[in-house]
Design a protein around this motif. Sequence first.
Motif, PDB file in Angstrom:
ATOM      1  N   ASP A 101      43.140  -6.718 -44.612  1.00 54.32           N
ATOM      2  CA  ASP A 101      43.564  -5.377 -44.998  1.00 54.32           C
ATOM      3  C   ASP A 101      43.813  -4.608 -43.708  1.00 54.32           C
ATOM      4  O   ASP A 101      42.880  -4.116 -43.072  1.00 54.32           O
ATOM      5  N   LYS A 108      42.265  -1.223 -43.008  1.00 50.93           N
ATOM      6  CA  LYS A 108      40.820  -1.223 -42.758  1.00 50.93           C
ATOM      7  C   LYS A 108      40.525  -1.274 -41.263  1.00 50.93           C
ATOM      8  O   LYS A 108      39.511  -0.746 -40.796  1.00 50.93           O
ATOM      9  N   TYR A 109      41.423  -1.876 -40.503  1.00 44.27           N
ATOM     10  CA  TYR A 109      41.219  -2.021 -39.064  1.00 44.27           C
ATOM     11  C   TYR A 109      42.112  -1.070 -38.259  1.00 44.27           C
ATOM     12  O   TYR A 109      42.179  -1.177 -37.035  1.00 44.27           O
ATOM     13  N   ASP A 148      35.388  -0.394 -33.978  1.00 43.07           N
ATOM     14  CA  ASP A 148      34.587  -1.183 -34.917  1.00 43.07           C
ATOM     15  C   ASP A 148      33.161  -0.675 -35.062  1.00 43.07           C
ATOM     16  O   ASP A 148      32.356  -1.263 -35.780  1.00 43.07           O
TER      17      ASP A 148
END
Length: 304
Positions: A238, A241-242, A273
């Motif tokens: 996805d 998402k990153y 992250d």
Amino acid sequence: MTWNKNTKVMAGLLGALILLVVVYFGITAWNNKQQEKKDAKAEAEKIYVTDVAEVTEVTYDAGSGALSFAKEDDDWHYADNKDYPLDQSYVKTIADTFGKLEADRELTDGDSLADYGLEQPAYQVQLTGSDGTKSVVYIGNATGDYYYVTVDDTKKVYTVSASVVSDIQHTLEDMTKLDTFPTIGSGNLTKVEITENAKTTVYDVSNDDDTESIAAVAGGLGAVSLDTVAVYPDQELDLAKYGLDEAKRITEKVTYTSDDKEQTYTFYIGSEDGAGNRYLMVQDSDIVYTITTAVCSNVLNQGE
């Protein structure tokens, strides 16, 4: 022709030298012949439990599910996804090792297969040759530096070196061929284009005002290492998402020289992250990496 004493001595020495050369080559040839005989004898005494000519398919299960690979035009690929970036060396080693698997010894008058862990083997490797021949190697319990094996339905039990088991204890992720990041420094970086929120910033080595910025970016690029993977190609990805979807990511295109030729390389920077890193993807790749925020700051010329 009159021969004096010196001439006779020289002729004698020359003759002796020729004789020594003849003797040397004769002994060398004899030694080579003897070694060939020893090698042939040693090879004849070896025990091979498989002999699959030109392995073209490999399936193995090391306890975490079967992995299958096929060979086409001398290249191996992952059977479930031909486009998966596969490091050829892993499967080639398995094919070479198990295609002609050498045993240490064959057991005679042994116990039942269950006693060697071969009734429910811990590992198995199936091979298919170019002629359609199939062979399955079953690997049971360990015994010292060896493992018990049997092949197909022969029920003959052999011991093989434990090293062959290490060849199949790799996950698909282990066998992934990672992207390579080019070697870039202040000496060969010529242009940087950084696009964020539809705005592009350009640093060019031909512009004296960009000298410090080029140096900073080059220092960051030289520290990038694509060896920490966050998402592998076989995993669901996805991008949002990153922070790597087109709406959020930062695109960096660098122009550099290599072997006196101008090259370009494009990659994307995503979100953090939460552990001091940021996500990175290379153009046309399905692998997500992480690099430290410190390196990322230099790459983007965001250093203080």
